[in-house]
Design a protein around this motif. Sequence first.
Motif, PDB file in Angstrom:
ATOM      1  N   ASN A 172       0.851  -1.199   0.000  1.00  0.00           N
ATOM      2  CA  ASN A 172       0.000   0.000   0.000  1.00  0.00           C
ATOM      3  C   ASN A 172       0.884   1.246   0.000  1.00  0.00           C
ATOM      4  N   PRO A 173       1.431   1.614  -1.160  1.00  0.00           N
ATOM      5  CA  PRO A 173       2.370   2.746  -1.189  1.00  0.00           C
ATOM      6  C   PRO A 173       1.757   4.082  -0.786  1.00  0.00           C
ATOM      7  N   SER A 212       2.779   7.514   6.665  1.00  0.00           N
ATOM      8  CA  SER A 212       3.685   7.039   7.715  1.00  0.00           C
ATOM      9  C   SER A 212       3.153   7.415   9.100  1.00  0.00           C
ATOM     10  N   GLY A 213       2.447   8.537   9.176  1.00  0.00           N
ATOM     11  CA  GLY A 213       1.857   8.934  10.458  1.00  0.00           C
ATOM     12  C   GLY A 213       0.726   8.025  10.891  1.00  0.00           C
ATOM     13  N   LYS A 214      -0.070   7.554   9.922  1.00  0.00           N
ATOM     14  CA  LYS A 214      -1.178   6.660  10.241  1.00  0.00           C
ATOM     15  C   LYS A 214      -0.707   5.228  10.451  1.00  0.00           C
ATOM     16  N   ALA A 215       0.465   4.882   9.902  1.00  0.00           N
ATOM     17  CA  ALA A 215       0.995   3.531  10.060  1.00  0.00           C
ATOM     18  C   ALA A 215       1.547   3.307  11.464  1.00  0.00           C
ATOM     19  N   ALA A 216       2.013   4.361  12.112  1.00  0.00           N
ATOM     20  CA  ALA A 216       2.617   4.214  13.439  1.00  0.00           C
ATOM     21  C   ALA A 216       1.685   3.544  14.448  1.00  0.00           C
ATOM     22  N   TYR A 276       8.120   9.578   0.378  1.00  0.00           N
ATOM     23  CA  TYR A 276       7.671  10.654  -0.482  1.00  0.00           C
ATOM     24  C   TYR A 276       6.811  10.097  -1.595  1.00  0.00           C
ATOM     25  N   LYS A 277       5.770  10.823  -1.946  1.00  0.00           N
ATOM     26  CA  LYS A 277       4.832  10.358  -2.954  1.00  0.00           C
ATOM     27  C   LYS A 277       4.802  11.317  -4.128  1.00  0.00           C
ATOM     28  N   MET A 278       4.887  10.771  -5.329  1.00  0.00           N
ATOM     29  CA  MET A 278       4.731  11.581  -6.526  1.00  0.00           C
ATOM     30  C   MET A 278       3.236  11.720  -6.784  1.00  0.00           C
ATOM     31  N   ILE A 279       2.798  12.934  -7.013  1.00  0.00           N
ATOM     32  CA  ILE A 279       1.385  13.175  -7.270  1.00  0.00           C
ATOM     33  C   ILE A 279       1.255  13.820  -8.645  1.00  0.00           C
ATOM     34  N   PRO A 280       0.987  13.002  -9.673  1.00  0.00           N
ATOM     35  CA  PRO A 280       0.818  13.595 -10.990  1.00  0.00           C
ATOM     36  C   PRO A 280      -0.438  14.463 -11.026  1.00  0.00           C
ATOM     37  N   THR A 281      -0.305  15.651 -11.578  1.00  0.00           N
ATOM     38  CA  THR A 281      -1.445  16.568 -11.579  1.00  0.00           C
ATOM     39  C   THR A 281      -1.962  16.867 -12.977  1.00  0.00           C
TER      40      THR A 281
END
Length: 116
Positions: free
Chosen positions: A24-25, A29-33, A55-60
């Motif tokens: 689940n990329p 990370s805050g919710k995974a803790a 870090y997540k790439m967000i194509p716009t």
Amino acid sequence: MKKIAANVISNDTKLDIMLEFEENPHTSSGKAAPMFGVSHSSILRTLKENKMHPYKMIPTQELTEDDFDRRTYFCEEMMAMLDNNVIQLQQVLFSDESTFTLHGQVNRQNCRCSLR
């Protein structure tokens, strides 16, 4: 859930963390803790130790069906203006270079990453 100290995280927990982000990329990370009962910094440390980055790439932008026609029209008009000496290439400002493909491949050097 009780939080575990960073230096006490078991290898099984670290493996579970890595598997979660692999499967689940888009997991935060805050919710995974809380899911694993560890601190947010422990999640980030585990990912970093294993060369995984949160870090997540967000194509716009994406190409639409009529984009090909628009690009073709633009190129034809520019070529006509160049042929008729209406403009010269020295008058055109090329401010950025980027390559876009129809297959969704992204040149990461030209991208801005959004940090959440």
